[in-house]
Motif scaffolding. Structure first.
Motif, PDB file in Angstrom:
ATOM      1  N   VAL A 100     -23.832 -18.020  25.866  1.00  0.00           N
ATOM      2  CA  VAL A 100     -22.972 -17.537  26.836  1.00  0.00           C
ATOM      3  C   VAL A 100     -22.636 -16.324  26.880  1.00  0.00           C
ATOM      4  O   VAL A 100     -22.303 -15.579  27.976  1.00  0.00           O
ATOM      5  CB  VAL A 100     -21.637 -18.688  26.695  1.00  0.00           C
ATOM      6  N   LEU A 101     -22.076 -15.627  25.598  1.00  0.00           N
ATOM      7  CA  LEU A 101     -21.658 -14.210  25.512  1.00  0.00           C
ATOM      8  C   LEU A 101     -22.972 -13.339  26.181  1.00  0.00           C
ATOM      9  O   LEU A 101     -22.544 -12.186  26.825  1.00  0.00           O
ATOM     10  CB  LEU A 101     -21.403 -13.970  24.165  1.00  0.00           C
ATOM     11  N   ALA A 102     -24.185 -13.717  25.610  1.00  0.00           N
ATOM     12  CA  ALA A 102     -25.285 -12.666  25.972  1.00  0.00           C
ATOM     13  C   ALA A 102     -25.490 -12.989  27.732  1.00  0.00           C
ATOM     14  O   ALA A 102     -25.666 -11.908  28.224  1.00  0.00           O
ATOM     15  CB  ALA A 102     -26.625 -13.350  25.417  1.00  0.00           C
ATOM     16  N   ALA A 103     -25.227 -14.128  28.190  1.00  0.00           N
ATOM     17  CA  ALA A 103     -25.576 -14.382  29.477  1.00  0.00           C
ATOM     18  C   ALA A 103     -24.410 -13.402  30.293  1.00  0.00           C
ATOM     19  O   ALA A 103     -24.675 -12.786  31.293  1.00  0.00           O
ATOM     20  CB  ALA A 103     -25.213 -15.617  30.077  1.00  0.00           C
ATOM     21  N   ASN A 104     -23.014 -13.356  29.766  1.00  0.00           N
ATOM     22  CA  ASN A 104     -22.082 -12.626  30.451  1.00  0.00           C
ATOM     23  C   ASN A 104     -22.354 -11.052  30.340  1.00  0.00           C
ATOM     24  O   ASN A 104     -21.840 -10.300  31.192  1.00  0.00           O
ATOM     25  CB  ASN A 104     -21.018 -12.921  29.899  1.00  0.00           C
ATOM     26  N   LEU A 105     -23.064 -10.691  29.354  1.00  0.00           N
ATOM     27  CA  LEU A 105     -23.109  -9.199  28.845  1.00  0.00           C
ATOM     28  C   LEU A 105     -24.562  -8.610  29.373  1.00  0.00           C
ATOM     29  O   LEU A 105     -24.608  -7.278  29.468  1.00  0.00           O
ATOM     30  CB  LEU A 105     -23.063  -9.051  27.407  1.00  0.00           C
ATOM     31  N   TRP A 107     -25.958  -8.878  32.625  1.00  0.00           N
ATOM     32  CA  TRP A 107     -26.252  -8.911  33.908  1.00  0.00           C
ATOM     33  C   TRP A 107     -27.204  -9.280  34.521  1.00  0.00           C
ATOM     34  O   TRP A 107     -27.876  -8.475  35.481  1.00  0.00           O
ATOM     35  CB  TRP A 107     -25.823  -7.375  34.256  1.00  0.00           C
ATOM     36  N   GLY A 108     -27.837 -10.475  34.249  1.00  0.00           N
ATOM     37  CA  GLY A 108     -28.852 -11.081  35.013  1.00  0.00           C
ATOM     38  C   GLY A 108     -30.002 -11.077  34.433  1.00  0.00           C
ATOM     39  O   GLY A 108     -31.507 -11.378  34.806  1.00  0.00           O
ATOM     40  N   ALA A 115     -32.653 -11.162  23.868  1.00  0.00           N
ATOM     41  CA  ALA A 115     -32.151  -9.966  22.871  1.00  0.00           C
ATOM     42  C   ALA A 115     -30.909  -9.920  22.626  1.00  0.00           C
ATOM     43  O   ALA A 115     -30.628  -9.937  21.260  1.00  0.00           O
ATOM     44  CB  ALA A 115     -32.703  -8.479  23.296  1.00  0.00           C
ATOM     45  N   LEU A 116     -29.942 -10.048  23.373  1.00  0.00           N
ATOM     46  CA  LEU A 116     -28.537 -10.120  23.083  1.00  0.00           C
ATOM     47  C   LEU A 116     -28.108 -11.342  22.411  1.00  0.00           C
ATOM     48  O   LEU A 116     -27.414 -11.281  21.528  1.00  0.00           O
ATOM     49  CB  LEU A 116     -27.772  -9.906  24.229  1.00  0.00           C
ATOM     50  N   GLN A 117     -28.633 -12.228  22.901  1.00  0.00           N
ATOM     51  CA  GLN A 117     -28.418 -13.698  22.186  1.00  0.00           C
ATOM     52  C   GLN A 117     -28.992 -13.620  20.582  1.00  0.00           C
ATOM     53  O   GLN A 117     -28.170 -14.057  19.810  1.00  0.00           O
ATOM     54  CB  GLN A 117     -29.271 -14.743  22.673  1.00  0.00           C
ATOM     55  N   VAL A 118     -30.177 -13.131  20.398  1.00  0.00           N
ATOM     56  CA  VAL A 118     -30.468 -13.064  18.941  1.00  0.00           C
ATOM     57  C   VAL A 118     -29.698 -12.045  18.162  1.00  0.00           C
ATOM     58  O   VAL A 118     -29.360 -12.187  16.975  1.00  0.00           O
ATOM     59  CB  VAL A 118     -32.140 -12.598  18.978  1.00  0.00           C
ATOM     60  N   GLY A 119     -29.432 -10.941  19.036  1.00  0.00           N
ATOM     61  CA  GLY A 119     -28.682  -9.927  18.355  1.00  0.00           C
ATOM     62  C   GLY A 119     -27.190 -10.554  17.796  1.00  0.00           C
ATOM     63  O   GLY A 119     -26.673 -10.091  16.641  1.00  0.00           O
TER      64      GLY A 119
END
Length: 553
Positions: A100-105, A107-108, A115-119
């Protein structure tokens, strides 16, 4: 320290210990599937799990030493417990909500989202493992501060071991339960969100209970004169303000100085330790390597070795079903190990009182080695499970006796941690020690006895023997003196080094066990390596200083 009130106070005091172990055990158990679902390859997953122990090896001695010298009005240990607890809470929030945090950060952007989710998952795992493991160090030091007598300290750390084992039992059971069918899971969003919300609740309650009952005495603030007639309290906050001023005046230089000063501090923490602690840590390291090699790979050994399953087989096949059944049986063995450890933690003080620390320590490691050898040679699931339960004796011992011994060393520093050791220098028939001469640069009468005089920084001995003129050097190097001042050494630093052996015992198996199994082409190498490490630990355990009689041997 007797009576049910004292025991209940110990339970409340160690509630954070139990809460930490629940969160670390449940969180780390649940993390590998989340990493695999996020797209992390299996070979990199073990490296992610090693981030926390590696960071702990670097920072645990610094945190332990800092807690020894902290003069905060909130106590020496509690500020660090609060800070590390906040890190655990942050990790427990990040891990289940990484998507959820990765999806919000992101921007589509799909690629950026993954990559953000893994990070974020890696950040959460590293933060949970690091803060969770490091937080045990100030908790152990807090117990040592509150219970200074040897018997009381032994009971306190026996309860500490009991709460760790109890937390492990609960932590291993929580992920095995199905939380997805409940009403709470429907509102929170799923299995992971429900589990980690429960972990956050447990952890917050345990933190508040421990902080409420700890009653750590406030340190007396040392007044530092700055100007005539003015004094400032020398506390952590004051030092922090000074560092902020220095940072504003020269950010780059301050950062470089801080990094430069950390390196020798870490080096001294690991290398310049008293002999008694060095021998204890060496035995502790080898013993923990045996225990952790067993715990990390026991389920895989049961699934592939005993049940002859294949983890890479397709789901639903016979080979995969055998492996999954073996994993469940291996998890049962680890649960029984925690249960056995819980029992031995309760009776540890009585065992030490009846047989002594040396007998209990050595017998626990001998029992572990024999159990590991039986597991290597046996094909009986029942016998292997029984032997795995028996390894809990060593697990409870390693969490109790080394810390009580460390408390005993610090209580009698003049016996176990001598401030200096003197090498005698033999020259021209003379034996020179620290007490034989008094060196001074003042050339005046009465500085030395009638058999010697001093001139230009040299000592001359008069008498019938040949004269000897040893040059005067700083630190007494010319006299062969090695000064090691352990009088100001805090117990938090030595607890940190003990905890570092536990973290290091996890790093080695995760890095090299895979290569050993690949070379031998048998998962039995996991348990065989565990038996070898524990046997080496038995050898070094015979050199541990358990009492003053061992100093003379």
């Amino acid at each position: 320290m007797t009576g049910w009130r004292s025991q209940w106070h110990l339970v409340l005091l160690n509630s954070l210990t139990c809460g930490l172990e629940i969160c670390v055990a449940a969180g780390i158990t649940y993390v590998p599937p989340l990493l695999l679902e996020a797209g992390v390859e299996e070979q990199y997953m073990t490296m992610v799990l090693g981030i926390g122990p590696v960071l702990g090896l670097l920072f645990i001695p610094l945190i332990g030493s800092a807690s020894d010298h902290c003069n905060s009005s909130y106590g020496r240990r509690r500020p660090f417990i609060w800070l590390l607890s906040l890190g655990v809470l942050l990790a427990l929030f990040i891990i289940p909500h990484a998507d959820v945090l990765a999806a919000n950060l992101s921007w589509g952007s799909t690629s950026r989202n993954q990559a953000l989710q893994v990070g974020l998952l890696i950040l959460g795992v590293g933060l949970l493992d690091f803060c969770g493991q490091v937080c045990f160090t100030p908790l152990e030091a807090l117990l040592s501060d509150l219970y200074r007598e040897r018997d009381d300290c032994g009971q306190a750390f026996a309860m500490f071991s009991f709460m760790v084992s109890l937390g492990g039992c609960i932590g291993y059971l929580l992920p095995a339960l199905d939380w997805s069918g409940g009403l709470l899971s429907f509102y929170l969003g799923g299995q992971a969100e429900c589990l980690f919300s429960l972990l956050i609740l447990i952890f917050v309650v345990s933190v508040l209970v421990t902080m409420k009952v700890s009653e750590e005495p406030s340190s007396t603030l040392e007044l530092v004169p700055s100007e005539p007639g003015r004094f400032f309290p020398r506390s952590c906050c004051y030092l922090f303000q000074c560092k902020l001023r220095a940072l504003k005046s020269g950010p780059l230089m301050c950062l470089l100085r801080t990094c430069w000063s950390m390196t020798p501090a870490i080096y001294r923490s690991y290398c310049h330790v008293p002999r008694v602690m060095r021998q204890l840590c060496l035995a502790q390291l080898c013993s923990w390597m045996g225990v952790m090699s067993f715990m990390l790979f026991y389920t895989d050994f049961v699934g592939e070795g005993l049940y002859e399953g294949v983890p890479s087989a397709a789901p639903g096949t016979i080979l995969r079903q055998r492996y999954d059944e073996g994993i469940r049986m291996g998890s049962l063995g680890l649960f029984l190990q925690c249960a056995t450890s819980t029992f031995f933690s309760l009776v540890m003080s009585r065992l030490v009182h009846l047989f002594g620390s040396r007998v209990v320590y050595l017998s626990s490691m001998v029992c572990f080695t024999i159990s590991a050898l039986v597991i290597c040679l046996s094909k009986s699931v029942l016998l292997v499970t029984a032997m795995s339960a028996l390894t809990g004796f060593a697990y409870a011992t390693l969490q109790t006796l080394p810390y009580t011994l460390t408390c005993h060393y610090h209580k009698e520093k003049e016996v176990y941690m001598q401030n200096s050791k003197t090498k005698k220098g033999h020259t021209n028939g003379f034996t020179i020690t620290r007490d034989s001469v008094c060196l001074t640069l003042d050339n005046g009468p009465g500085d030395l006895n009638h058999k010697s005089d001093i001139s230009n920084g040299h000592v001359s001995y008069s008498g019938d023997e040949p004269e000897y003129y040893p040059p005067l050097h700083q630190n007494g190097a010319a006299l062969g003196l090695e000064s090691e001042d352990f009088g100001k050494r805090g117990v938090g630093l030595d607890f940190a080094i003990l905890d570092s052996t536990f973290l290091l015992s996890q790093v080695f198996p995760t890095l090299f066990m895979g290569m050993i199994v690949q070379f031998t082409e048998s998962v039995t190498a996991y348990i065989a390596s565990s038996a070898i490490f524990s046997a080496i630990g038995i050898y070094f355990a015979t050199h541990i200083i358990f009492d003053q009689k061992d100093l003379r041997s």
